[in-house]
Design an enzyme around this catalytic site. Structure first.
Site, short mmCIF file in Angstrom:
data_model
loop_
_atom_site.label_atom_id
_atom_site.label_comp_id
_atom_site.label_asym_id
_atom_site.label_seq_id
_atom_site.Cartn_x
_atom_site.Cartn_y
_atom_site.Cartn_z
N ASN A 210 0.81 -1.11 0.00
CA ASN A 210 0.22 0.02 0.13
C ASN A 210 0.70 0.61 -0.23
O ASN A 210 1.66 1.09 0.65
CB ASN A 210 -0.90 0.17 1.22
CG ASN A 210 -1.93 0.48 1.66
OD1 ASN A 210 -2.79 1.28 0.69
ND2 ASN A 210 -2.09 1.63 2.73
N HIS A 246 -4.71 10.11 -1.07
CA HIS A 246 -5.18 11.47 -0.40
C HIS A 246 -4.88 12.19 -1.19
O HIS A 246 -3.81 13.05 -1.36
CB HIS A 246 -4.27 11.26 0.64
CG HIS A 246 -4.13 10.03 1.56
ND1 HIS A 246 -5.64 10.01 3.18
CD2 HIS A 246 -3.80 8.78 1.76
CE1 HIS A 246 -5.21 9.12 3.54
NE2 HIS A 246 -4.21 8.62 2.98
O1 9MR Z 1 -5.14 8.67 10.39
C1 9MR Z 1 -4.33 8.19 10.71
C2 9MR Z 1 -3.91 9.66 11.73
O2 9MR Z 1 -5.14 9.24 12.74
C3 9MR Z 1 -2.24 9.15 12.08
O3 9MR Z 1 -2.41 10.43 13.31
C4 9MR Z 1 -1.61 9.50 10.97
C5 9MR Z 1 -0.20 8.98 12.17
O4 9MR Z 1 0.94 8.77 10.92
O5 9MR Z 1 -2.00 8.05 10.34
C6 9MR Z 1 -2.94 8.11 10.14
O6 9MR Z 1 -3.12 7.24 8.47
C7 9MR Z 1 -2.39 6.74 7.71
C8 9MR Z 1 -2.22 5.64 7.32
O7 9MR Z 1 -1.81 4.48 8.23
C9 9MR Z 1 -1.05 5.17 6.42
N1 9MR Z 1 -1.55 6.14 5.25
C10 9MR Z 1 -1.61 7.34 5.53
C11 9MR Z 1 -2.41 8.10 6.67
C12 9MR Z 1 -2.45 9.34 6.90
O8 9MR Z 1 -1.40 10.05 7.49
#
Ligand code: 9MR
Length: 458
Positions: A210, A246
């Site tokens: 991913n 994103h």
């Molecule tokens: O949504 C997640 C957020 O709550 C966390 O603070 C963050 C930390 O890096 O991670 C977010 O989710 C991520 C996902 O696990 C991997 N791809 C990017 C996402 C957004 O940062």
């Protein structure tokens, strides 16, 4: 973390005005059309998705799965991804001490609601426990830690999870490998080792790599493509690629479907795993309409490719989105607002999944007219009117087709570059309420002919 796309998007509701009177020279003729978008009447999204053989998922926070949040999560989605609950730092904050509470809660909820679970994520450079990040490990110790972690976590949920994001975000933007704990300790082969360990722990789970910024065809997605190709050739278990997505309003990569297709052609599944589409705040109806079109484009691209298994949004409500904390001033990135009202993006997803549409319930339109014309000059005006929709700021743009030039404007700031004219509201007339209108005017020059352009409202 996905932070490389940082440029703010320009709000751009596209309202196409139909050329009813091309070649107009008379006074007072009108061009108008456009709408803020038709609404799909239907839902739940999960039923529409299932009818197309697709997954419609959302990331969730386990502790919130009650009340309205829980109702929507259960009603609208046929797959859940724990946003944070299955990350290594969450499940083993102290070495050998495990906390599965939130992860279990999500898996239990999913089973009670007939939903798949996408496990997220096993091997990543972020959100690892301090003891792991700060430890000093030989390659052998590191490899064992990784395999034990996979065996423990995948084993715990064996037979219950449909999918695992086994390796997350292995690449840099230029397609080189990201320098991480794993890469630095084990070399690029950590990816194959992780996939092999995951297959052993749950042979039925679909195993993914991913990453973000791999939605379009670019250096990073090509590196991922080449990796998947070589893993397949080597017989390493790899079942799919996750395109996080994103995205920024107005910036859906034009090569998205082509990119999905090229991965599918390698013989792996593709999933859109973390879709959100952020905008500069505050949101307004123009931006939300553009966002809806972007959501639709992403879902359409997945629907168009048989091996694209579905789309997961990274939080379904703006009240549960990572965007505002990470990109100050940006947000409104999900299909529901902070009060759980479905946004135009929700209806756009429904439409892309085959939902039927009902007539537009709201619209802002732009009408271009020439109010007077003489041998070399003319006066024009654009009237912006809203019904059942509203604007808090606006831009109106068009391209002149016969060398006309704007020489002066009032009630708007207009500039012209080549044939392209761009006008934005003055400080006092950005707001157009439902049932209201704003008109701005300009003088222009022309020769030969003075055809009426198509106006885009944004
Ligand atoms: O949504 C997640 C957020 O709550 C966390 O603070 C963050 C930390 O890096 O991670 C977010 O989710 C991520 C996902 O696990 C991997 N791809 C990017 C996402 C957004 O940062």
């Amino acid at each position: 973390m996905s932070t490389s796309r940082t440029s703010p998007s320009r709000s751009s509701l596209r309202v196409r005005c139909t050329a009813l009177f091309a070649g107009l020279t008379a006074v007072g003729a009108l061009l108008a059309a456009g709408t803020t978008g038709a609404h799909a009447a239907d839902g739940p999204l999960r039923d529409l998705a299932a009818a197309k053989g697709k997954v419609m998922g959302t990331a969730v926070t386990g502790s919130k799965l009650t009340g309205t949040y829980g109702e929507i999560a259960g009603r609208e989605f046929n797959a859940l991804t724990p946003g944070n609950a299955m990350k290594w730092g969450s499940v083993e904050p102290v070495r050998g001490t495990f906390d599965w509470a939130e992860a279990d809660r999500i898996v239990d909820f999913a089973e009670a609601h007939g939903q798949q679970v996408r496990g997220h994520t096993l091997v990543w450079h972020s959100q690892n426990p301090g003891w792991l990040d700060n430890g000093t490990w030989t390659p052998a110790q590191l490899g064992q830690l990784m395999k034990d972690h996979i065996a423990t976590e995948v084993g715990r949920y064996k037979g219950r999870l449909a999918t695992w994001d086994v390796v997350n975000e292995p690449f840099n933007e230029d397609g080189t490998y990201r320098q991480t704990l794993w890469y630095n300790g084990l070399g690029a082969d950590y990816i194959a080792q992780a996939l092999t360990a995951a297959r052993a722990a749950d042979p039925a789970a679909r195993l993914y790599i991913n990453d973000y910024n791999v939605e379009g065809v670019n250096a990073k997605s090509t590196a991922l493509y080449n990796l998947v190709k070589s893993l397949k050739e080597r017989g390493v278990p790899i079942d799919g690629v996750g395109l996080q997505a994103h995205l920024i309003v107005g910036q859906v990569p034009s090569t998205l479907q082509q990119n999905i297709q090229r991965f599918a052609d390698l013989g792996v599944d593709v999933a859109i795993t973390e879709l959100d589409i952020r905008m500069q705040l505050p949101s307004d109806s123009a931006k939300l309409t553009r966002q809806a079109a972007d959501y639709k484009a992403v879902v359409n691209a997945c629907v168009a490719v048989a091996r694209c298994v579905g789309v997961t949004v990274w939080g379904f409500t703006d009240s549960d989105s990572w965007i505002p904390d990470t990109f100050p001033g940006q947000g409104a990135a999900t299909p529901y607002d902070e009060n759980y009202a479905p946004k135009p993006a929700y209806h756009a997803i429904a439409e892309a999944l085959g939902g039927t549409t009902t007539p537009p319930t709201g619209a802002c339109t732009a009408a271009y007219s020439v109010t007077s014309q003489w041998d070399t000059g003319f006066t024009g005006q654009v009237r912006i009117a809203c019904t059942g929709a509203a604007l808090s700021s606006w831009k109106a743009g068009w391209t002149f087709g016969a060398g006309q030039r704007v020489t002066q404007a009032w009630n708007a700031a207009c500039s012209q570059s080549g044939a392209v004219v761009s006008c934005s509201n003055a400080s006092y007339n950005g707001s157009v309420p439902s049932g209201g209108s704003v008109t701005f005017g300009f003088n222009g020059s022309w020769s030969g002919s003075n055809p009426v352009p198509t106006v885009t409202l944004g």
